[in-house]
Design a protein around this motif. Structure first.
Motif, short mmCIF file in Angstrom:
data_model
loop_
_atom_site.label_atom_id
_atom_site.label_comp_id
_atom_site.label_asym_id
_atom_site.label_seq_id
_atom_site.Cartn_x
_atom_site.Cartn_y
_atom_site.Cartn_z
N ASN A 37 0.81 -1.22 0.00
CA ASN A 37 0.00 0.00 0.00
C ASN A 37 0.84 1.28 0.00
O ASN A 37 0.42 2.31 0.53
N VAL A 38 2.02 1.22 -0.58
CA VAL A 38 2.87 2.41 -0.71
C VAL A 38 2.98 2.77 -2.18
O VAL A 38 3.20 1.90 -3.03
N MET A 39 2.86 4.06 -2.47
CA MET A 39 2.93 4.56 -3.83
C MET A 39 3.98 5.67 -3.91
O MET A 39 4.13 6.47 -2.98
N SER A 40 4.71 5.70 -5.02
CA SER A 40 5.68 6.76 -5.26
C SER A 40 5.09 7.76 -6.26
O SER A 40 4.70 7.37 -7.37
N VAL A 41 5.04 9.01 -5.87
CA VAL A 41 4.51 10.08 -6.73
C VAL A 41 5.68 10.97 -7.12
O VAL A 41 6.28 11.64 -6.27
N PRO A 55 -7.59 11.97 3.90
CA PRO A 55 -8.19 11.05 4.88
C PRO A 55 -7.62 9.63 4.85
O PRO A 55 -7.45 9.01 5.90
N ASP A 56 -7.36 9.09 3.66
CA ASP A 56 -6.92 7.69 3.57
C ASP A 56 -5.41 7.53 3.59
O ASP A 56 -4.90 6.42 3.39
N VAL A 57 -4.68 8.61 3.82
CA VAL A 57 -3.22 8.54 3.84
C VAL A 57 -2.75 8.27 5.26
O VAL A 57 -3.14 8.96 6.21
N VAL A 58 -1.90 7.26 5.42
CA VAL A 58 -1.34 6.91 6.72
C VAL A 58 -0.10 7.74 7.00
O VAL A 58 0.07 8.28 8.11
N SER A 59 0.80 7.82 6.03
CA SER A 59 2.03 8.61 6.22
C SER A 59 2.60 8.97 4.86
O SER A 59 2.28 8.36 3.84
N THR A 60 3.47 9.97 4.85
CA THR A 60 4.17 10.39 3.64
C THR A 60 5.63 10.63 3.98
O THR A 60 5.99 10.92 5.13
N GLY A 61 6.48 10.51 2.97
CA GLY A 61 7.90 10.78 3.15
C GLY A 61 8.52 11.21 1.84
O GLY A 61 7.99 10.91 0.76
N ILE A 62 9.63 11.89 1.92
CA ILE A 62 10.34 12.35 0.72
C ILE A 62 11.47 11.39 0.41
O ILE A 62 12.27 11.03 1.29
N SER A 63 11.52 10.96 -0.85
CA SER A 63 12.56 10.03 -1.30
C SER A 63 13.06 10.51 -2.66
O SER A 63 12.54 10.11 -3.70
N THR A 64 14.04 11.39 -2.63
CA THR A 64 14.53 11.94 -3.90
C THR A 64 14.99 10.84 -4.83
O THR A 64 14.62 10.79 -6.00
N TRP A 119 17.76 18.00 -6.72
CA TRP A 119 17.69 18.14 -8.17
C TRP A 119 16.34 18.74 -8.53
O TRP A 119 15.56 19.13 -7.66
N MET A 120 16.05 18.76 -9.83
CA MET A 120 14.77 19.34 -10.28
C MET A 120 13.66 18.28 -10.27
O MET A 120 12.79 18.27 -11.13
N TRP A 121 13.75 17.37 -9.33
CA TRP A 121 12.67 16.40 -9.15
C TRP A 121 12.79 15.80 -7.75
O TRP A 121 13.84 15.89 -7.10
N THR A 122 11.72 15.21 -7.29
CA THR A 122 11.75 14.41 -6.08
C THR A 122 10.61 13.42 -6.16
O THR A 122 9.83 13.40 -7.12
N GLN A 123 10.50 12.58 -5.14
CA GLN A 123 9.39 11.64 -5.04
C GLN A 123 8.76 11.78 -3.66
O GLN A 123 9.47 11.93 -2.66
N ILE A 124 7.44 11.73 -3.63
CA ILE A 124 6.71 11.68 -2.37
C ILE A 124 6.19 10.25 -2.21
O ILE A 124 5.44 9.75 -3.06
N LEU A 125 6.64 9.57 -1.17
CA LEU A 125 6.12 8.23 -0.86
C LEU A 125 4.85 8.38 -0.05
O LEU A 125 4.83 9.10 0.96
#
Length: 813
Positions: free
Chosen positions: A453-457, A487-496, A631-637
């Motif tokens: 149930n983890v997605m990378s955006v 509401p349905d998000v448990v947690s988020t984190g940054i993963s460049t 950099w000019m991008w990142t990912q939000i987990l």
């Protein structure tokens, strides 16, 4: 010709006269030929003819290899690209860059993958546009702004414009800039796979880097070109040392197919070997069936020989029957290949074959099928034909069919064919067992993190936006925090760059107070503290960064357990510091916090998480605050309570609420469990285990049919013998014992031969199959399964033999 037509008509009558045998033979061949043709189609489309470009064998990359032969990353800037054009061995030098743009018009921006190329790219490739034209050097004059024109990829044209053939001349707005559509490329043009192609302006800056493709002049060997380019790259490294690896040893010119050969070729050749075994088993099966059927025709052949037919004439008649079976089986096999090709292609690892690969039954594949039919027809028909073409006329004419057909020569040939089938089937079963064991092992590998149930955006930053360190850091933090409120998000984190299982930036580093070797490298990752809780990676020692430390890009590092084992086996890592010399700003492409190129204190140790693929242990890893290097991008987990795809639209709307021009980029579907399934090593293991399992089941079925045919044939020939035995007082179990013993010799010899083959090839198969190892238990299990199937195949005709009525059997004589 008239003789051939006679043979053809007579052969067809014989085949229709024995529909059961004919159908079984055709299906045996169809399965073997169909599997072989489908895998050969893959090999042809992926390895032999994947590229639609003119002079594709001369189009290449320039690779810088270290002493182990691994490619090292580098980038040419604009002035260096212009200098490289002067090399005499190169016909074309093409610079490129890629980025994600947006098209607006709905409630969230549509992500568009764009590739920028210098104006000569389409001339190098030599493929005309399907609609309109492609851009030329005149659209991209050096040193000037390129024309605002765009060429569409075929899939994007179908998706975005619904295949509108009047699209040429229309405009499309991407990131608030208007471009004119000048062309649409054909379906199988997929160079690097973007949605749109745009002309590239080569910068005069020394910091902006580009990828490079080259095309060698006709007749120039790759080694010659590499030798000429060596002084160029030595000079480039002096000019911009930070853009080139310090430890590269040689230049290698790698053509377009180089990466394909290294990712999927072994798997395809392994599958081709498997279908070759299946085809051989099928041919043996048909030979057995033809021998069994031919024995019932001994009187026919004896009469024909007695009235003057030569052995050659009889052989020709039998080969005609074999070729009819082979051609019919090949036709059905091509149909099966056409049906199964899509099934196999859908299971190929993503990114392991060119976008341009055209998976169809091509003309060369059809010619291969015809050739295969002729070869197999001669192969399986020749031995029975030679065996049956020399009847003992006097013996045949004086004896019954059954008695004559049980000749010593026929029994020996049957035994050899059965033993060969059993041996090849055991080899295929063993290979399937190794493949399945390797894949099951991969399914249970300890990832070191929880992807459920983890997605990378993905968040690509557009040009000329968030250009300062403070703006970009605050932007990434705001996106993370706003998504976390859903509401349905448990947690988020940054993963460049740290999203497993294949992650990190392999960089050299220094340890305070220690001297490191030239190979001292670690996987450098840029994350926030919530990254570890989102992926459920525990902290083993020390602590993570506070939010205030993240906001200021504190020079603090966290390392993994493997890093500690390698470099701090006898000391406490929390009392040490590391330095990463490559942490330098290159505005606005890359923004580094002040002081980050100095010493970074180690404040914590985390558990290992796979960062080098599913089949390799975790590398030494260093984690730094994401704000240290942006950099000019990142990912939000994003970890959600349910399937994260159900909240994707809400996540996109939240991102637009922060920045109306910001799109979300998803690799695959963004879900980490999908990332694992699409890992090349996982997908290859799944493909090989599924297909090897299917092929081995088919081989087992064919071997069982062949053994059943031989035992049934033997029972028919010995009916009178069994009747006499039972008339003299033999019990049913005596007859069962005789039948099983006669088949047991062939089966036993086949298993012994199969064990020898399997032992000889076990290590080779284990090396070619993903994450596998040779195991005696697999051989034991495969042998036991084969014995059980052989016993069942023998049981039915054996029971029929034990139920023979003595009077009926004697009356046949």
């Amino acid at each position: 010709m008239s003789t051939f037509l006679q043979d053809l008509r007579y052969s067809l009558r014989q085949l229709f006269k024995n529909p059961g045998v004919s159908l079984t033979a055709i299906l045996s061949l169809a399965l073997g030929i169909g599997a072989t043709v489908s895998v050969f189609s893959l090999i042809y489309s992926v390895l032999l003819n994947p590229w639609p470009y003119q002079g594709a064998d001369r189009i290449a990359n320039i690779a810088l290899l270290d002493k182990s032969g691994e490619g090292q990353g580098y980038g040419l800037n604009g002035p260096q690209t212009r200098e490289l054009v002067k090399a005499k061995s190169l016909e074309y030098v093409v610079a490129f860059n890629g980025w994600n743009l947006t098209v607006t018009g709905s409630d969230v921006p549509e992500d568009v993958q764009a590739m920028y190329f210098t104006g000569n790219v389409f001339q190098m490739l030599g493929v005309p546009a399907m609609l309109g034209r492609y851009f030329l050097p005149s659209d991209d004059p050096d040193g000037q702004e390129p024309q605002p024109v765009v060429v569409l990829n075929y899939k994007f044209w179908k998706r975005h414009y619904n295949g509108d053939r009047s699209v040429v001349g229309k405009t499309i707005q991407m990131v608030h800039k208007t471009y004119t559509v000048i062309g649409v490329m054909p379906p199988h043009f997929g160079f690097l796979g973007p949605d749109v192609y745009l002309p590239l302006k080569l910068s005069g800056s020394n910091t902006e880097q580009y990828g490079t493709f080259i095309k060698l002049r006709t007749g120039v060997k790759p080694e010659t070109a590499a030798t000429e380019l060596e002084p160029y790259f030595q000079e480039f490294r002096k000019q911009t040392p930070d853009h080139y690896p310090k430890d590269y040893k040689k230049i290698e010119i790698q053509n377009l197919s180089h990466w394909v050969l290294h990712t999927i070729s072994k798997t395809l050749y392994l599958l081709f070997g498997a279908v070759g075994l299946l085809l051989a088993i099928g041919c043996g099966n048909v030979s057995i069936l033809l021998l069994a059927r031919g024995t019932a025709r001994q009187h026919e052949f004896a009469v024909r020989a007695a009235v003057g037919a030569s052995s050659g004439r009889i052989v020709r008649q039998l080969l005609t029957e074999s070729l009819i079976l082979a051609i019919t089986g090949a036709g059905l096999g091509v149909f099966l290949a056409y049906w199964s090709l899509g099934f196999i292609v859908d299971r190929l690892p993503e990114g392991s074959f060119p976008n341009e690969a055209d998976f169809h039954i091509h003309m060369p594949v059809l010619l291969f099928s015809v050739g295969l039919a002729l070869i197999t027809g001669i192969l399986f028909g020749l031995f029975p034909a030679l065996q049956l073409a020399r009847p003992e006329i006097s013996q045949v004419m004086q004896s019954s069919t059954r008695k004559v057909a049980g000749s010593v020569g026929g029994k020996r040939l049957h035994s050899v064919l059965i033993a060969g089938q059993i041996a090849l089937t055991l080899l295929l079963l063993t290979a399937a067992g190794i493949a399945i064991q390797g894949f099951v092992r991969m399914l249970h590998v300890n990832l070191g993190y929880n992807p459920h149930n983890v997605m990378s955006v993905g968040i690509p930053v557009h040009e000329h936006t968030f250009a300062t360190w403070a703006e970009r850091s605050a932007y990434f933090t705001q996106l993370r925090d706003r998504i976390a409120t859903l509401p349905d998000v448990v947690s988020t984190g940054i993963s460049t760059n740290a999203t497993p299982p294949d992650s990190g930036w392999n960089q050299p580093f220094e340890l305070q107070g220690k001297t490191g070797g030239e190979d001292q490298k670690a996987s450098v990752n840029f994350v926030d503290s919530r990254y570890f809780s989102t992926l459920a990676i525990p902290v083993r020692q020390g602590r993570l960064w506070e939010e205030t430390e993240l906001k200021r890009g504190a020079p603090m590092a966290v390392v993994n357990e493997t890093f500690v084992k390698h470099y701090f086996s006898n000391s406490n890592p929390l009392n040490s510091a590391i330095k990463i010399p490559s942490l330098k700003s290159e505005p606005s492409e890359r923004l580094v916090a002040p002081g980050s190129d100095g010493w970074l204190q180690i404040i914590g140790v985390t558990a290992d998480a796979l960062d080098d693929g599913l089949d390799k242990p975790a590398k030494p890893a260093i984690y730094l605050p994401y704000s240290v290097n942006m950099w000019m991008w990142t990912q939000i987990l994003v970890r959600s309570r349910n399937d994260p795809r159900s909240i994707l639209h809400s996540v996109k709307q939240t991102i637009v609420g922060v920045n109306p021009d910001q799109q979300a980029t998803l690799w695959d579907d963004g879900v980490l469990e999908t990332w694992i399934r699409n890992q090349p090593v996982f997908a290859r293991g799944r493909l090989v285990s599924v297909l090897f399992g299917a092929f081995s089941v088919l081989a087992l079925l064919l071997a069982a049919v062949g053994l059943y045919s031989v035992v049934s044939y033997s029972v028919v020939q010995r009916t009178n013998e069994f009747g006499i035995r039972m008339a003299l007082g033999a019990q049913k179990w005596h007859v069962l014992k005789i039948v099983f013993a006669s088949a047991g010799i062939s089966v036993g010899l086949g298993i012994l031969a199969g064990l020898g083959l399997s032992f000889a090839l076990n290590r080779l198969i284990a090396q070619w199959v993903e994450n596998a190892s040779a195991s005696p238990l697999i051989l034991l299990a495969a042998s036991s399964l084969l014995l059980a199937v052989a016993a069942v195949a023998c049981l039915l005709p054996a029971k029929r033999a034990s139920g023979v009525d003595p009077m009926t059997a004697l009356r046949c004589e």
